[in-house]
Design a protein around this motif. Structure first.
Motif, short mmCIF file in Angstrom:
data_model
loop_
_atom_site.label_atom_id
_atom_site.label_comp_id
_atom_site.label_asym_id
_atom_site.label_seq_id
_atom_site.Cartn_x
_atom_site.Cartn_y
_atom_site.Cartn_z
N PHE A 1 34.88 43.01 48.83
CA PHE A 1 36.20 43.51 48.43
C PHE A 1 36.19 45.03 48.29
O PHE A 1 37.12 45.72 48.69
N LEU A 2 35.10 45.56 47.73
CA LEU A 2 34.99 47.01 47.57
C LEU A 2 34.81 47.72 48.91
O LEU A 2 35.28 48.84 49.11
N LEU A 3 34.12 47.06 49.83
CA LEU A 3 33.90 47.64 51.16
C LEU A 3 35.16 47.61 52.02
O LEU A 3 35.34 48.45 52.90
N TYR A 4 36.03 46.62 51.75
CA TYR A 4 37.26 46.47 52.52
C TYR A 4 38.45 46.41 51.58
O TYR A 4 39.07 45.35 51.39
N PRO A 5 38.78 47.54 50.96
CA PRO A 5 39.89 47.56 49.99
C PRO A 5 41.24 47.35 50.67
O PRO A 5 41.39 47.59 51.87
N SER A 6 42.19 46.91 49.90
CA SER A 6 43.54 46.70 50.42
C SER A 6 44.54 47.07 49.33
O SER A 6 44.16 47.41 48.20
N GLY A 7 45.80 47.00 49.66
CA GLY A 7 46.84 47.40 48.73
C GLY A 7 46.93 46.49 47.51
O GLY A 7 46.34 45.40 47.47
N LYS A 8 47.69 46.94 46.53
CA LYS A 8 47.87 46.18 45.30
C LYS A 8 48.69 44.92 45.58
O LYS A 8 49.47 44.85 46.52
N ILE A 9 48.50 43.93 44.72
CA ILE A 9 49.26 42.69 44.83
C ILE A 9 50.16 42.53 43.61
O ILE A 9 49.92 43.14 42.57
N THR A 10 51.17 41.72 43.74
CA THR A 10 52.06 41.49 42.62
C THR A 10 51.41 40.54 41.62
O THR A 10 50.43 39.84 41.95
N ARG A 11 51.95 40.51 40.42
CA ARG A 11 51.42 39.61 39.40
C ARG A 11 51.57 38.16 39.84
O ARG A 11 50.70 37.32 39.59
N ASP B 1 51.55 36.97 42.95
CA ASP B 1 50.51 36.64 43.93
C ASP B 1 49.15 36.49 43.27
O ASP B 1 48.33 35.66 43.67
N GLY B 2 48.90 37.30 42.24
CA GLY B 2 47.65 37.18 41.50
C GLY B 2 47.51 35.81 40.86
O GLY B 2 46.42 35.21 40.88
N LEU B 3 48.60 35.30 40.32
CA LEU B 3 48.58 33.96 39.72
C LEU B 3 48.33 32.89 40.78
O LEU B 3 47.60 31.92 40.55
N TYR B 4 48.93 33.08 41.96
CA TYR B 4 48.71 32.13 43.04
C TYR B 4 47.25 32.16 43.52
O TYR B 4 46.67 31.12 43.89
N LEU B 5 46.64 33.34 43.52
CA LEU B 5 45.24 33.45 43.91
C LEU B 5 44.34 32.71 42.94
O LEU B 5 43.41 32.00 43.33
N VAL B 6 44.62 32.87 41.65
CA VAL B 6 43.85 32.15 40.64
C VAL B 6 44.05 30.64 40.79
O VAL B 6 43.10 29.86 40.72
N LEU B 7 45.30 30.24 41.02
CA LEU B 7 45.60 28.82 41.20
C LEU B 7 44.87 28.24 42.39
O LEU B 7 44.34 27.12 42.34
N SER B 8 44.80 29.01 43.48
CA SER B 8 44.10 28.55 44.68
C SER B 8 42.62 28.30 44.38
O SER B 8 42.05 27.30 44.82
N GLY B 9 41.99 29.19 43.63
CA GLY B 9 40.59 29.02 43.27
C GLY B 9 40.37 27.84 42.35
O GLY B 9 39.41 27.07 42.51
#
Length: 293
Positions: free
Chosen positions: A57-67, A69-77
């Protein structure tokens, strides 16, 4: 031309993910031989893999995400990496491994159904034929027609629940992949799963044998970091339903690795089933490549 290259890359990544993930059972059997319980294995597996995801993630940074989307990422995991694994593991306490594998690999069909529901994807005759061929091959590979499979409804329900929520994580990943980088998806979802496993672990005693740690490290890299990242990148390129169908190559590679490493033998029926699985995967892969040309 560029689109065709993207599609081919997506299928290659899906195959890499399926083969690498399929090796986890081999590593698990070797680790269990040293007296390590499954919950400890899962917790240490993700704890060792987590730094690799964040380094990427640090080697391939990307733009910020919305809160959101962050919740959806946690839900996916929590769904695809934690809850699905736990439900599958506890389901195995009640049913045979052959029946468990058969039920679990209903998830590609569930993914296809969910993709049709949420993304309006058409099933199509070729995709339907590919699913029929692969499921027939899977039934032969796990000796479903040989009889002797004992059914326990709680175990069946747990493994089916595992398949359903794993399928949901595919759909969430495809939806997020349209606006979030694959590296970020894998890092966030793995972090959520890792903390969930560590919370379930309750701090059992750590292994003392160096060989166990070597196996755990190999499991973390080969069968956790590589398949999770490859799968996310694959779904971004070819979609959830195609990536799920390609995952049928997993049981084939598991059987081959078990034969090579653990000495488990395959009978002619199983070999025929594996050939059908490969044929089904090639059938669905050809459909996508044909459309891309």
């Amino acid at each position: 031309m560029e689109n065709n290259r993207t599609v081919v890359t997506g299928y290659v990544l899906a195959v890499v993910s399926a083969v690498a993930y399929s090796a986890k059972g081999i590593f698990a059997k070797l680790i269990y031989g040293y007296g390590v319980d499954p919950v400890t294995l899962l917790a240490l597996r993700f704890a060792l893999a987590l730094p690799l995801f964040w380094l990427t993630f640090l080697l391939y940074p990307s733009g910020k995400i919305t809160r959101r989307d962050g919740l959806y990422l946690v839900l996916s995991g929590l769904l695809g990496l934690y809850a699905a694994a736990m439900a599958d593991f506890y389901g195995l306490l009640y049913i045979d491994a052959s029946l468990e594998r058969t039920i679990l690999y209903t998830y590609p069909a569930i993914v296809v159904a969910l993709a049709a529901l949420f993304f309006k994807e058409k099933l199509g005759a070729r995709k339907a034929a590919a699913m029929a061929v692969t499921y027939l091959g899977l039934a032969l590979a796990v000796k479903l027609f040989d009889g002797g499979l004992k059914t326990h409804y709680l175990g069946v329900a747990l493994v089916l629940f595992s398949a359903v929520i794993y399928s949901l994580s595919y759909i969430i990943t495809e939806a997020l992949g349209k606006r979030v980088s694959g590296v970020k998806i894998s890092a966030y979802s793995t972090t959520a799963a890792c903390f969930a496993f560590l919370g379930t672990w309750h701090g059992s005693s750590l292994p003392e044998d160096r060989r166990v740690w070597l196996l755990l490290a190999t499991l973390a890299v080969v069968s956790t970091y590589v398949p999770v990242l490859a799968l996310v990148l694959s779904i971004k390129r070819i979609g959830a339903s195609k990536a799920a169908l390609v995952s049928f190559i997993g049981p084939v590679s598991t059987a081959v690795l078990a034969n090579m490493i653990l000495g488990e033998r395959m009978d002619p029926g199983q070999i025929a089933g594996m050939c059908l699985i490969i044929a089904g995967v090639l059938l669905i892969s050809y459909e996508k490549r044909r459309k891309a040309l």
